[in-house]
Scaffold this active site. Structure first.
Site, short mmCIF file in Angstrom:
data_model
loop_
_atom_site.label_atom_id
_atom_site.label_comp_id
_atom_site.label_asym_id
_atom_site.label_seq_id
_atom_site.Cartn_x
_atom_site.Cartn_y
_atom_site.Cartn_z
CE LYS A 188 -8.80 -8.60 1.04
NZ LYS A 188 -8.43 -8.55 -0.39
CG ASP A 199 -8.80 -12.40 -1.40
OD1 ASP A 199 -8.36 -13.27 -2.16
OD2 ASP A 199 -8.63 -11.18 -1.58
CG MET A 200 -9.58 -16.99 5.37
SD MET A 200 -11.37 -17.23 5.56
CE MET A 200 -11.55 -18.88 4.91
NE ARG A 225 -4.88 -16.51 -3.57
CZ ARG A 225 -5.71 -15.46 -3.61
NH1 ARG A 225 -6.14 -14.90 -2.48
NH2 ARG A 225 -6.14 -14.99 -4.76
CB THR A 246 4.52 -18.79 -0.27
OG1 THR A 246 5.53 -18.39 0.66
CG2 THR A 246 5.07 -19.89 -1.16
CG HIS A 247 6.14 -13.45 -1.88
ND1 HIS A 247 5.20 -13.16 -0.93
CD2 HIS A 247 5.64 -13.03 -3.05
CE1 HIS A 247 4.17 -12.57 -1.49
NE2 HIS A 247 4.40 -12.48 -2.77
NE ARG A 261 -4.66 -5.57 4.55
CZ ARG A 261 -4.90 -6.71 3.91
NH1 ARG A 261 -4.55 -7.86 4.45
NH2 ARG A 261 -5.52 -6.71 2.76
NE ARG A 262 0.74 -6.98 0.94
CZ ARG A 262 -0.49 -7.47 0.85
NH1 ARG A 262 -1.33 -7.00 -0.03
NH2 ARG A 262 -0.88 -8.45 1.63
P1 FDA Z 1 7.20 -14.30 4.18
O1 FDA Z 1 6.35 -13.24 4.79
O2 FDA Z 1 8.15 -15.05 5.07
O3 FDA Z 1 7.98 -13.66 2.98
C1 FDA Z 1 9.04 -14.33 2.30
C2 FDA Z 1 9.89 -13.27 1.64
O4 FDA Z 1 9.14 -12.59 0.64
C3 FDA Z 1 10.36 -12.14 2.58
O5 FDA Z 1 11.54 -12.48 3.24
C4 FDA Z 1 10.51 -10.98 1.65
O6 FDA Z 1 11.73 -11.09 0.96
C5 FDA Z 1 9.42 -11.21 0.65
N1 FDA Z 1 8.18 -10.48 0.99
C6 FDA Z 1 7.05 -10.99 1.52
N2 FDA Z 1 6.08 -10.04 1.62
C7 FDA Z 1 6.64 -8.89 1.13
C8 FDA Z 1 6.18 -7.56 0.95
N3 FDA Z 1 4.94 -7.19 1.28
N4 FDA Z 1 7.03 -6.66 0.42
C9 FDA Z 1 8.28 -7.01 0.05
N5 FDA Z 1 8.78 -8.26 0.19
C10 FDA Z 1 7.97 -9.18 0.73
N6 FDA Z 1 -3.39 -13.60 3.29
C11 FDA Z 1 -4.58 -13.79 3.87
O7 FDA Z 1 -4.69 -13.81 5.09
N7 FDA Z 1 -5.71 -13.96 3.10
C12 FDA Z 1 -5.64 -13.99 1.75
O8 FDA Z 1 -6.68 -14.17 1.09
C13 FDA Z 1 -4.39 -13.80 1.12
N8 FDA Z 1 -4.26 -13.80 -0.23
C14 FDA Z 1 -3.00 -13.80 -0.80
C15 FDA Z 1 -2.84 -13.95 -2.17
C16 FDA Z 1 -1.58 -14.07 -2.73
C17 FDA Z 1 -1.44 -14.27 -4.21
C18 FDA Z 1 -0.41 -14.00 -1.90
C19 FDA Z 1 0.96 -14.16 -2.45
C20 FDA Z 1 -0.57 -13.78 -0.54
C21 FDA Z 1 -1.84 -13.66 0.02
N9 FDA Z 1 -2.01 -13.44 1.38
C22 FDA Z 1 -3.25 -13.61 1.94
C23 FDA Z 1 -0.85 -12.98 2.20
C24 FDA Z 1 -0.10 -14.12 2.84
O9 FDA Z 1 -0.91 -14.69 3.84
C25 FDA Z 1 1.23 -13.65 3.46
O10 FDA Z 1 0.98 -12.69 4.43
C26 FDA Z 1 2.22 -13.07 2.48
O11 FDA Z 1 2.21 -13.79 1.27
C27 FDA Z 1 3.64 -13.14 3.05
O12 FDA Z 1 3.98 -14.47 3.35
P2 FDA Z 1 5.06 -15.33 2.53
O13 FDA Z 1 4.55 -16.71 2.42
O14 FDA Z 1 5.38 -14.67 1.24
O15 FDA Z 1 6.32 -15.43 3.48
#
Ligand code: FDA
Length: 294
Positions: A85, A119-120, A169, A211-212, A273-274
């Site tokens: 970061k 990271d952003m 990313r 993404t998830h 945060r998570r």
């Molecule tokens: P969404 O939030 O809609 O989640 C889809 C589904 O995944 C949910 O319905 C749930 O089932 C599951 N899920 C998601 N998060 C969960 C959690 N914490 N616990 C349990 N289940 C969960 N952001 C940023 O601003 N700067 C950054 O540098 C990064 N770096 C980064 C790296 C990597 C490898 C990942 C995967 C993510 C990031 N992020 C990030 C975070 C990103 O911006 C985002 O907030 C999360 O990935 C959640 O968004 P989704 O795309 O997963 O969709």
């Protein structure tokens, strides 16, 4: 209500429930988790937990921690890179100082034939982070950045960054931003994500599809197929402990998967945060808290 209540949760409770999102407090924990992932063909990106630092001394400690991670990855031949970061490295204290610090890390990674992901963070640092990337790219090719699909500016940023061969990313974005600069609507964020991904892939830039969200993963599969994108131009990325089923599926489908593996003494703020990010998980935590002993 749950989101704000997370902040007053007892630390041991947060620790118990967040242990699946964090490798542990020490580098040995990150090595162990990475080894397990590597054994199933999955890569990791290791993050030493901690965000803004207050002074140069703290930032220098963080920089040295990052060098130690790179050395460890090399020593144990782990399939891993590092995520850092910029504010942790001192970007908010002084841009030139931040640049010198990150440059030291990228140089070290280059010597180990490794890669640094920047990271952003939240929007006050977006421009400074892109300036940092541009400056680093004058000397190094083993560094990439993160772009956030919730920001309205991101498509335009990507158009510009594509021209300098950026390694991305792409994520939705995690910080609380004003509606004047960020999409709030889930569908708008998804739409922007797909639009950003398409232009990145069409330009032949490397992208970590972070993404998830199953909808976005399906869209990514579609674009990869339609545009005939070679496998060495992208990977999927997920957070440790989130949707392991999905990550295994993507891995079994033959695509490269990388897991974000955080470790460190600052696990508490990361966990908060998570948990705030996903109230559903926080809900489970509260349910368990109130049913203790029953
Ligand atoms: P969404 O939030 O809609 O989640 C889809 C589904 O995944 C949910 O319905 C749930 O089932 C599951 N899920 C998601 N998060 C969960 C959690 N914490 N616990 C349990 N289940 C969960 N952001 C940023 O601003 N700067 C950054 O540098 C990064 N770096 C980064 C790296 C990597 C490898 C990942 C995967 C993510 C990031 N992020 C990030 C975070 C990103 O911006 C985002 O907030 C999360 O990935 C959640 O968004 P989704 O795309 O997963 O969709």
């Amino acid at each position: 209500m749950i989101v704000s209540a997370v902040q007053i949760m007892p630390k041991p409770v947060v620790g118990f429930f967040s242990s699946k999102y964090i490798a542990g407090e020490n580098i040995e924990d990150a090595i162990k988790v990475t080894r397990e992932l590597n054994n199933s063909g999955i890569y990791s990106t290791i993050d030493v937990l901690g965000e803004s630092v207050k002074n140069r001394e703290e930032a220098i400690v963080c920089m040295k921690d990052a060098l130690n991670v790179l050395e460890t990855i090399s020593t144990f031949s782990l399939k891993a890179n590092i995520s850092i970061k910029p504010t942790q490295m001192g970007l908010a204290i002084d841009e030139e100082f931040g640049y010198q610090q990150v440059s030291t890390i990228v140089k070290c990674a280059k010597e180990y034939n490794n890669f640094v992901r920047i990271d952003m963070e939240d929007s006050p640092y977006t421009d400074a982070t892109f300036r940092l990337l541009r400056k680093l790219k004058q000397d190094y090719d083993n560094v990439g950045v993160v772009v956030q699909a919730y920001l309205k500016r991101t498509y335009d940023d990507v158009v510009v960054l594509n021209k300098i061969g950026t390694n991305y990313r792409l994520c939705k974005g995690i910080y609380v931003e004003s509606p004047s600069i960020a999409y709030k609507d889930k569908e708008m964020i998804r739409k922007n994500y797909v639009k950003d991904l398409e232009i990145i892939l069409k330009n032949g830039n490397y992208v970590g599809i972070a993404t998830h969200d199953e909808y976005l993963i399906k869209e990514a599969y579609r674009l990869i197929k339609e545009l005939n994108i070679p496998k060495d131009k992208f990977e999927f990325q997920m957070l440790l402990g989130v949707r392991d089923d999905l990550r295994n599926k993507i891995n079994n489908d033959g695509y490269k998967v990388r897991i974000y593996v955080p470790f460190g003494k600052q696990w508490y703020s990361y966990s908060i945060r998570r948990l705030q990010e996903n109230p559903q998980v926080a809900g489970y935590v509260f349910k368990s808290m109130f049913s203790f002993g029953r």
